[in-house]
Scaffold this active site. Sequence first.
Site, PDB file in Angstrom:
ATOM      1  CD1 TRP A 274      48.497  21.488  10.908  1.00 18.96           C
ATOM      2  CD2 TRP A 274      50.234  22.337  12.040  1.00 18.96           C
ATOM      3  NE1 TRP A 274      49.582  21.502  10.066  1.00 18.96           N
ATOM      4  CE2 TRP A 274      50.648  22.015  10.720  1.00 18.96           C
ATOM      5  CE3 TRP A 274      51.157  22.906  12.924  1.00 18.96           C
ATOM      6  CZ2 TRP A 274      51.971  22.221  10.289  1.00 18.96           C
ATOM      7  CZ3 TRP A 274      52.472  23.114  12.499  1.00 18.96           C
ATOM      8  CH2 TRP A 274      52.872  22.772  11.205  1.00 18.96           C
TER       9      TRP A 274
ATOM     10  CG  ASP B 133      50.863  25.413   8.959  1.00 18.32           C
ATOM     11  OD1 ASP B 133      51.888  25.362   8.261  1.00 18.32           O
ATOM     12  OD2 ASP B 133      49.745  25.039   8.550  1.00 18.32           O
TER      13      ASP B 133
ATOM     14  CE  LYS C  44      53.075  27.694   6.392  1.00 17.11           C
ATOM     15  NZ  LYS C  44      51.807  27.163   5.876  1.00 17.11           N
TER      16      LYS C  44
HETATM   17  C1  LIG Z   1      48.202  27.998   6.618  1.00 13.84           C
HETATM   18  S1  LIG Z   1      47.185  28.768   7.816  1.00 13.84           S
HETATM   19  C2  LIG Z   1      47.294  27.637   9.157  1.00 13.84           C
HETATM   20  C3  LIG Z   1      46.577  26.352   8.944  1.00 13.84           C
HETATM   21  C4  LIG Z   1      46.465  25.490  10.190  1.00 13.84           C
HETATM   22  N1  LIG Z   1      47.762  24.965  10.589  1.00 13.84           N
HETATM   23  C5  LIG Z   1      45.526  24.338   9.996  1.00 13.84           C
HETATM   24  O1  LIG Z   1      45.973  23.195   9.967  1.00 13.84           O
HETATM   25  O2  LIG Z   1      44.322  24.580   9.881  1.00 13.84           O
HETATM   26  C6  LIG Z   1      48.176  30.129   8.358  1.00 13.84           C
HETATM   27  C7  LIG Z   1      47.531  30.986   9.412  1.00 13.84           C
HETATM   28  O3  LIG Z   1      48.516  31.921   9.896  1.00 13.84           O
HETATM   29  C8  LIG Z   1      47.795  33.028  10.393  1.00 13.84           C
HETATM   30  N2  LIG Z   1      48.682  34.178  10.641  1.00 13.84           N
HETATM   31  C9  LIG Z   1      49.411  34.887   9.757  1.00 13.84           C
HETATM   32  N3  LIG Z   1      50.073  35.899  10.346  1.00 13.84           N
HETATM   33  C10 LIG Z   1      49.762  35.816  11.666  1.00 13.84           C
HETATM   34  C11 LIG Z   1      50.125  36.590  12.809  1.00 13.84           C
HETATM   35  N4  LIG Z   1      50.966  37.643  12.706  1.00 13.84           N
HETATM   36  N5  LIG Z   1      49.621  36.259  14.015  1.00 13.84           N
HETATM   37  C12 LIG Z   1      48.758  35.205  14.121  1.00 13.84           C
HETATM   38  N6  LIG Z   1      48.382  34.432  13.082  1.00 13.84           N
HETATM   39  C13 LIG Z   1      48.865  34.723  11.869  1.00 13.84           C
HETATM   40  C14 LIG Z   1      46.768  33.275   9.313  1.00 13.84           C
HETATM   41  O4  LIG Z   1      45.684  34.046   9.799  1.00 13.84           O
HETATM   42  C15 LIG Z   1      46.360  31.835   8.940  1.00 13.84           C
HETATM   43  O5  LIG Z   1      45.181  31.447   9.595  1.00 13.84           O
END
Ligand SMILES: C[S@@+](CC[C@H](N)C(=O)[O-])C[C@H]1O[C@@H](n2cnc3c(N)ncnc32)[C@H](O)[C@@H]1O
Length: 191
Positions: A51, A105, A145
């Site tokens: 993203w 996301d 999301k």
């Molecule tokens: C589906 S991935 C995102 C993909 C990204 N949008 C891309 O296009 O590459 C979801 C991300 O949310 C992060 N995440 C989950 N809980 C989180 C939190 N409490 N704080 C920060 N990041 C978090 C995860 O580490 C993961 O890298």
Amino acid sequence: MRDKQDYYYWKAKKEGYRSRAAYKLLQMNRTFKLIKEGDIVLDLGATPGGWSQVAVELGAEVVAVDLNPMPPLEHVVFIKGDITSQQTLQKIREVSETYDVVISDASPKITGKWTLDHLRSVDLARASFRIAREVLKSGGNFVVKIFQGEEIQGYFNEVKPYFRFKKFHSPKASRKRSAEIYFIGKRFRRV
Ligand SMILES: C[S@@+](CC[C@H](N)C(=O)[O-])C[C@H]1O[C@@H](n2cnc3c(N)ncnc32)[C@H](O)[C@@H]1O
């Protein structure tokens, strides 16, 4: 396991995107005109950076936040942090007091238990909006999301007063069997 037959997985590999998720933002941006040249964009749950890559291509400067490290990208300042913590909000504000667009996301680790995954995703969507409410410029845009489930209408009711345009949307690049959907809020107003 990753679906190796997946069209967007291979497209991302070929076109140099770090994730197939990049196409979801590209598609949503085409439909809703969320990011424009010169914007400052806050990307929550940003790793591996698909993203952020798309936002930079659209001409934005990006601040990206994730629990996990992200390989560097030009025009992106990365903050390693938890979006549910107050300390992370402070760090975000140290880079820029306000943002034109907030995109999130962020996903919990999937357990396969539908209700648990849904509730954790709602928590992250709430944390994303708490940050957006603090830093979004008036008139700014928000994308987040959320995994579908019983709390989704409640979430919509919480955030809808803050946006002149609001809707749920499922981009074509989302997997058909996925529970995910995106809330799109445009033209933020403080209430
Ligand atoms: C589906 S991935 C995102 C993909 C990204 N949008 C891309 O296009 O590459 C979801 C991300 O949310 C992060 N995440 C989950 N809980 C989180 C939190 N409490 N704080 C920060 N990041 C978090 C995860 O580490 C993961 O890298």
